[in-house]
Design a protein around this motif. Sequence first.
Motif, PDB file in Angstrom:
ATOM      1  N   GLY A  87       2.601 -18.207  21.094  1.00  0.00           N
ATOM      2  CA  GLY A  87       1.448 -18.034  21.752  1.00  0.00           C
ATOM      3  C   GLY A  87       0.824 -16.639  21.596  1.00  0.00           C
ATOM      4  N   ARG A 118       6.222 -16.224  29.983  1.00  0.00           N
ATOM      5  CA  ARG A 118       7.152 -17.220  29.441  1.00  0.00           C
ATOM      6  C   ARG A 118       7.685 -18.263  30.521  1.00  0.00           C
ATOM      7  NH1 ARG A 118       8.696 -14.854  24.545  1.00  0.00           N
ATOM      8  NH2 ARG A 118       8.104 -12.582  24.319  1.00  0.00           N
ATOM      9  N   ILE A 157       5.530 -14.343  21.434  1.00  0.00           N
ATOM     10  CA  ILE A 157       4.234 -14.137  21.857  1.00  0.00           C
ATOM     11  C   ILE A 157       3.614 -12.990  20.996  1.00  0.00           C
ATOM     12  CG2 ILE A 157       2.910 -13.181  23.920  1.00  0.00           C
ATOM     13  CD1 ILE A 157       4.939 -14.510  25.667  1.00  0.00           C
TER      14      ILE A 157
END
Length: 207
Positions: free
Chosen positions: A7, A122, A131
């Motif tokens: 991400g 998350r 991330i």
Amino acid sequence: MSEYFIGMTGGIASGKSALEKAFAAHDIVVADADVLAREVVQPGTPALAAVVERFGRDVLLPDGQLDRTALRQRVFGNDGERRALEVILHPAIRTRLLEICQRAVSPYAIAMIPLLTEGGGRRTYPWLRRILVVDTPAAVQKARLMQRDGIDEALADKMMAAQASRADRLALADDIVVNDGGIGHLLDAADALHARYLALAAAASAT
């Protein structure tokens, strides 16, 4: 098919789009939540039907497309209306993000989610392995935003304040790119991260 998903997030005017292009130049699939936000409300989609049911036909253009300006005016400054819109759109966007990542033929895939922190991090995206946060000092971020959008300092402050804090974003990070220099610095960071993610994805697929 890829099984290793990262991400990517960052504040407004932090340089996310430039970093996204750098990963794409390495032939890495990037699923962009901002692009998908438009896709999921095309005419005929369940999300658009739900938006019209909740907000009325005044948010449609004559050709049946979503009138984004009218919708923004409805939800701007109204937390209840904004949350109602998010309840409709965010699940559809999350579904498409995961679908694109799962279909990716690159060794890993990136989900570009500007509102990752605001959207639950998350907890909301348990399928993300890492991330990546694009971080920019607040003064640099404000200057870039003012120049990019041609706005004054007061509006820039308001737009930045509407997002999650820099500290909250950094608290989620496995990897951080500090984007306070030129494009060369950003490209070097992308190259280094690409090498790291290739190794991590290979190790994960071997287990």
